[in-house]
Motif scaffolding. Structure first.
Motif, PDB file in Angstrom:
ATOM      1  N   THR A  55      -5.109   2.340  19.877  1.00 42.24           N
ATOM      2  CA  THR A  55      -6.173   1.537  19.439  1.00 42.24           C
ATOM      3  C   THR A  55      -5.840   0.791  18.094  1.00 42.24           C
ATOM      4  OG1 THR A  55      -7.509   3.312  20.058  1.00 42.24           O
ATOM      5  CG2 THR A  55      -8.392   2.148  18.331  1.00 42.24           C
ATOM      6  N   VAL A  56      -4.988   1.326  17.215  1.00 44.92           N
ATOM      7  CA  VAL A  56      -4.677   0.605  15.952  1.00 44.92           C
ATOM      8  C   VAL A  56      -3.724  -0.667  16.309  1.00 44.92           C
ATOM      9  CG1 VAL A  56      -3.722   0.875  13.539  1.00 44.92           C
ATOM     10  CG2 VAL A  56      -5.045   2.698  14.521  1.00 44.92           C
ATOM     11  N   ALA A  57      -2.915  -0.391  17.380  1.00 43.22           N
ATOM     12  CA  ALA A  57      -1.960  -1.449  17.781  1.00 43.22           C
ATOM     13  C   ALA A  57      -2.753  -2.435  18.439  1.00 43.22           C
ATOM     14  CB  ALA A  57      -0.863  -1.103  18.951  1.00 43.22           C
ATOM     15  N   LEU A  58      -3.825  -2.185  19.197  1.00 44.14           N
ATOM     16  CA  LEU A  58      -4.759  -3.150  19.667  1.00 44.14           C
ATOM     17  C   LEU A  58      -5.484  -3.873  18.401  1.00 44.14           C
ATOM     18  CD1 LEU A  58      -6.077  -1.374  22.834  1.00 44.14           C
ATOM     19  CD2 LEU A  58      -4.774  -3.423  22.773  1.00 44.14           C
ATOM     20  N   ALA A  59      -5.801  -3.166  17.752  1.00 45.76           N
ATOM     21  CA  ALA A  59      -6.483  -3.951  16.496  1.00 45.76           C
ATOM     22  C   ALA A  59      -5.479  -4.891  15.848  1.00 45.76           C
ATOM     23  CB  ALA A  59      -6.960  -2.934  15.435  1.00 45.76           C
ATOM     24  N   ALA A  60      -4.354  -4.624  15.498  1.00 42.32           N
ATOM     25  CA  ALA A  60      -3.202  -5.452  15.062  1.00 42.32           C
ATOM     26  C   ALA A  60      -3.148  -6.804  15.965  1.00 42.32           C
ATOM     27  CB  ALA A  60      -1.809  -4.753  15.101  1.00 42.32           C
ATOM     28  N   TRP A  61      -3.161  -6.686  17.218  1.00 43.50           N
ATOM     29  CA  TRP A  61      -3.179  -7.810  18.028  1.00 43.50           C
ATOM     30  C   TRP A  61      -4.156  -8.501  18.047  1.00 43.50           C
ATOM     31  CZ3 TRP A  61       0.360  -9.605  21.983  1.00 43.50           C
ATOM     32  CH2 TRP A  61       1.578  -8.691  22.069  1.00 43.50           C
ATOM     33  N   PHE A  62      -5.620  -7.944  17.538  1.00 44.76           N
ATOM     34  CA  PHE A  62      -6.567  -8.816  17.512  1.00 44.76           C
ATOM     35  C   PHE A  62      -7.143  -9.296  15.865  1.00 44.76           C
ATOM     36  CE2 PHE A  62      -7.751  -7.389  21.885  1.00 44.76           C
ATOM     37  CZ  PHE A  62      -8.452  -8.585  22.273  1.00 44.76           C
ATOM     38  N   HIS A  63      -6.417  -8.629  14.918  1.00 45.87           N
ATOM     39  CA  HIS A  63      -6.909  -8.591  13.402  1.00 45.87           C
ATOM     40  C   HIS A  63      -6.874 -10.194  12.998  1.00 45.87           C
ATOM     41  CE1 HIS A  63      -2.778  -8.674  11.972  1.00 45.87           C
ATOM     42  NE2 HIS A  63      -3.303  -8.985  10.899  1.00 45.87           N
ATOM     43  N   ASP A  64      -5.894 -11.001  13.400  1.00 48.11           N
ATOM     44  CA  ASP A  64      -5.906 -12.106  12.922  1.00 48.11           C
ATOM     45  C   ASP A  64      -5.718 -13.348  14.165  1.00 48.11           C
ATOM     46  OD1 ASP A  64      -6.295 -12.056  10.134  1.00 48.11           O
ATOM     47  OD2 ASP A  64      -4.247 -11.713   9.785  1.00 48.11           O
ATOM     48  N   SER A 108     -11.859   8.402   4.753  1.00 46.72           N
ATOM     49  CA  SER A 108     -11.438   9.284   5.853  1.00 46.72           C
ATOM     50  C   SER A 108     -11.041   8.655   6.786  1.00 46.72           C
ATOM     51  CB  SER A 108     -12.832  10.190   5.944  1.00 46.72           C
ATOM     52  OG  SER A 108     -13.878   9.122   6.229  1.00 46.72           O
ATOM     53  N   ASP A 109     -10.994   7.371   6.863  1.00 53.37           N
ATOM     54  CA  ASP A 109     -10.738   6.280   7.934  1.00 53.37           C
ATOM     55  C   ASP A 109      -9.120   6.295   8.029  1.00 53.37           C
ATOM     56  OD1 ASP A 109     -10.682   4.244   9.863  1.00 53.37           O
ATOM     57  OD2 ASP A 109     -11.704   2.839   8.735  1.00 53.37           O
ATOM     58  N   GLU A 110      -8.342   7.054   8.762  1.00 56.07           N
ATOM     59  CA  GLU A 110      -7.015   7.114   8.827  1.00 56.07           C
ATOM     60  C   GLU A 110      -6.533   5.917   9.501  1.00 56.07           C
ATOM     61  OE1 GLU A 110      -6.083  10.903  10.825  1.00 56.07           O
ATOM     62  OE2 GLU A 110      -5.784  11.738   8.624  1.00 56.07           O
ATOM     63  N   ALA A 111      -7.293   5.458  10.782  1.00 56.56           N
ATOM     64  CA  ALA A 111      -7.008   4.311  11.545  1.00 56.56           C
ATOM     65  C   ALA A 111      -7.069   3.162  10.523  1.00 56.56           C
ATOM     66  CB  ALA A 111      -7.592   4.220  12.822  1.00 56.56           C
ATOM     67  N   GLY A 112      -8.167   2.897   9.987  1.00 57.66           N
ATOM     68  CA  GLY A 112      -8.298   1.766   8.998  1.00 57.66           C
ATOM     69  C   GLY A 112      -7.257   1.691   7.792  1.00 57.66           C
TER      70      GLY A 112
END
Length: 194
Positions: A55-64, A108-112
């Motif tokens: 999930t976090v890798a996908l967020a990295a791919w999308f974040h910018d 509490s947001d470890e992913a964030g």
């Protein structure tokens, strides 16, 4: 391993290729930035920071993925994730992408926290890479006059520097906090002419 090999979903290769195309641009928000964020996520995971890596890798791919220097870049990137990703990932990835607008995840947001820390770790880069990063950010805002850019950049850095900690995980603080603070201080001094 190539960047394309780091795509976290075995399928959806057309989406991966669209994202690679979106990141293939001049300025700081480029393929190198994406690679560095993914590298830092791997480092944080290896140091014991707990988060769902896919999930976090996908967020990295999308974040910018959408980057035009506009106020709604993160929102546009998040909406793309919501439209393009499987439902199991879409909502959480979009939430994480939106969080990168201000880099202030809940405690509490470890992913964030992991994504924010990986994204901001460039602030702790060695001087040569940090200076290249600053030049890339300036290139991202080439249409903005020098005085306005300096004022805007100083405001962003001052806001970051006012945080009690630049990084949210103890691992990232140990790795990057002091170097990042030194780089921010040096850049702010240069922006103010000190």
């Amino acid at each position: 391993m190539t960047l394309a090999d780091r795509w976290p979903l075995e399928d959806h290769l057309d989406l991966r290729d669209e994202l690679l195309g979106a990141w293939d641009r001049a300025g700081y928000h480029d393929l190198l930035h994406l690679t560095e964020v993914l590298d830092r996520l791997d480092l944080l995971a290896g140091a014991g920071v707990g988060f769902d890596r896919t999930t976090v890798a996908l967020a990295a791919w999308f974040h910018d993925a959408v980057y035009a220097g506009a106020a709604d870049d993160e929102e546009q990137s998040a909406r793309w994730a919501e439209r393009a990703l499987p439902p199991a990932y879409a909502t959480e990835v979009a939430r994480l992408v939106r969080m990168t607008q201000h880099h202030r995840p809940d405690d509490s947001d470890e992913a964030g926290a992991a994504l924010s820390d990986a994204d901001l770790a460039i602030l702790a880069a060695p001087r040569r890479r940090y200076d290249a990063y600053v030049a890339g950010v300036r290139a991202d805002f080439a249409e903005v006059g020098d005085a306005d850019f300096r004022a805007g950049r100083a405001a962003v850095l001052t806001d970051l520097a006012a945080k009690p900690h630049l990084f949210h995980t103890t691992q990232a603080r140990a790795l990057w906090e002091s170097a990042a603070r030194a780089n921010l201080e040096r850049e702010l001094a240069g922006l103010s002419g000190r």
